[in-house]
Scaffold this motif. Sequence first.
Motif, PDB file in Angstrom:
ATOM      1  N   ILE A  62      38.234  33.706  31.334  1.00  0.00           N
ATOM      2  CA  ILE A  62      38.849  34.646  30.385  1.00  0.00           C
ATOM      3  C   ILE A  62      37.892  34.947  29.238  1.00  0.00           C
ATOM      4  CG2 ILE A  62      40.814  35.004  28.842  1.00  0.00           C
ATOM      5  CD1 ILE A  62      41.932  32.452  30.656  1.00  0.00           C
ATOM      6  N   SER A  80      38.572  39.082  42.044  1.00  0.00           N
ATOM      7  CA  SER A  80      38.039  40.221  41.282  1.00  0.00           C
ATOM      8  C   SER A  80      37.833  39.857  39.823  1.00  0.00           C
ATOM      9  CB  SER A  80      39.003  41.406  41.370  1.00  0.00           C
ATOM     10  OG  SER A  80      38.535  42.512  40.611  1.00  0.00           O
ATOM     11  N   TYR A 130      48.288  31.317  32.974  1.00  0.00           N
ATOM     12  CA  TYR A 130      48.230  32.640  32.343  1.00  0.00           C
ATOM     13  C   TYR A 130      49.114  32.660  31.104  1.00  0.00           C
ATOM     14  CZ  TYR A 130      45.640  35.204  35.930  1.00  0.00           C
ATOM     15  OH  TYR A 130      44.668  35.682  36.760  1.00  0.00           O
ATOM     16  N   PRO A 150      41.431  31.031  36.376  1.00  0.00           N
ATOM     17  CA  PRO A 150      40.759  32.265  35.971  1.00  0.00           C
ATOM     18  C   PRO A 150      39.875  32.049  34.739  1.00  0.00           C
ATOM     19  CG  PRO A 150      42.998  32.282  35.158  1.00  0.00           C
ATOM     20  CD  PRO A 150      42.858  31.042  35.985  1.00  0.00           C
ATOM     21  N   GLY A 204      40.166  46.119  37.926  1.00  0.00           N
ATOM     22  CA  GLY A 204      40.620  44.739  37.841  1.00  0.00           C
ATOM     23  C   GLY A 204      42.004  44.497  38.409  1.00  0.00           C
ATOM     24  N   ASP A 237      38.825  36.056  38.597  1.00  0.00           N
ATOM     25  CA  ASP A 237      39.142  35.015  39.564  1.00  0.00           C
ATOM     26  C   ASP A 237      38.317  35.256  40.820  1.00  0.00           C
ATOM     27  OD1 ASP A 237      40.449  37.056  41.025  1.00  0.00           O
ATOM     28  OD2 ASP A 237      42.415  36.545  40.167  1.00  0.00           O
ATOM     29  N   LYS A 283      44.201  43.139  30.222  1.00  0.00           N
ATOM     30  CA  LYS A 283      45.471  43.354  29.536  1.00  0.00           C
ATOM     31  C   LYS A 283      45.231  43.620  28.051  1.00  0.00           C
ATOM     32  CE  LYS A 283      48.024  40.406  32.769  1.00  0.00           C
ATOM     33  NZ  LYS A 283      48.711  41.529  33.433  1.00  0.00           N
ATOM     34  N   SER A 287      37.241  42.227  35.989  1.00  0.00           N
ATOM     35  CA  SER A 287      37.960  43.332  35.364  1.00  0.00           C
ATOM     36  C   SER A 287      37.074  43.975  34.305  1.00  0.00           C
ATOM     37  CB  SER A 287      39.274  42.843  34.744  1.00  0.00           C
ATOM     38  OG  SER A 287      39.068  41.726  33.890  1.00  0.00           O
ATOM     39  N   PHE A 332      40.151  39.041  32.704  1.00  0.00           N
ATOM     40  CA  PHE A 332      40.244  37.884  33.584  1.00  0.00           C
ATOM     41  C   PHE A 332      39.304  38.053  34.773  1.00  0.00           C
ATOM     42  CE2 PHE A 332      44.198  37.715  31.308  1.00  0.00           C
ATOM     43  CZ  PHE A 332      44.511  36.365  31.224  1.00  0.00           C
ATOM     44  N   ARG A 352      44.085  42.644  35.962  1.00  0.00           N
ATOM     45  CA  ARG A 352      43.454  41.476  35.342  1.00  0.00           C
ATOM     46  C   ARG A 352      42.977  41.746  33.912  1.00  0.00           C
ATOM     47  NH1 ARG A 352      42.645  41.387  40.624  1.00  0.00           N
ATOM     48  NH2 ARG A 352      42.925  39.417  41.754  1.00  0.00           N
TER      49      ARG A 352
END
Length: 291
Positions: free
Chosen positions: A213, A58, A5, A211, A37, A55, A42, A60, A53, A40
């Motif tokens: 992205i 979940s 991350y 994750p 999310g 994963d 941002k 988002s 994100f 997740r």
Amino acid sequence: MASRYCLVFSIAFLIGSLMAVISSASNFNQDFEITWGDGRAKILNNNELLVLFLDRISGSGFQSKYEYLFGKIDMQLKLVPGNSAGTVTAYYLSSKGSAWDEIDFEFLGNLSGDPYTIHTNVYSQGKGDREQQFHLWFDPTTDFHTYSILWNPRSIVFYVDGTPIREFKNLESIGVPFPKDQPMRLHSSLWSADDWATRGGLVKTDWTKAPFIASYRNFNANACIWSSGTSSCTSPSTKGEWLSQEMDLASKQKLKMVQEKFMIYNYCTDTKRFPQGFPKECSRVSEEIRK
């Protein structure tokens, strides 16, 4: 996981200079709210970058704080890189209720090296089934590209980096419903749909790559904001040329080129789905493509 991350955020902060946009653009905290999310999604980089994100637990998503009734909407996206099979990055306008209107961009993930698929659809009064799909002519994961929706009373046009890829005209005159009465918010989400997203569900999500992205920047809305039953476009001075814009000859030629070279699915040619005959607008669409 934490180090990955941190690496992603570091790369995001090093993204090159932003495109020049009008003053209302590029402030995600001002224009959007994160809707789901569990942390997740941002907003970063002085509100100029939004990152989603996904994963195993979940995905988002976010939505605009404003509703629009017609507009020219632009957003720069950088899609999930590498093996993104089974993932979907959705970017769309949608109204509320059971008879909703919707204008869809969906970016369907792929195996590394395969082209991304853009899935487009238009809903009116709760009915869609108007899918067209395209392969992109570039890698949408290495840099940001602009995906735009022009929505006015005359037509809906989907653009990629300023190039039209699809037009859905207002053909109410021949009985085709058109989204023109319901205000819509802009939504976006990153989620898993490996039961259908990649090769019809044959290729599943590799969660060891998580994750996943997707990144957003340079949002711009030249649009009529809808609030308390009133549009912000109340006088000629508040209306942009986009509100009556139609494609010129050069744009129509670009559209034809993209559809000939990069379209991989068109509902107007799918005889299995429509054995009793295609929707009414298809004859008009086919005529336009032939010109």
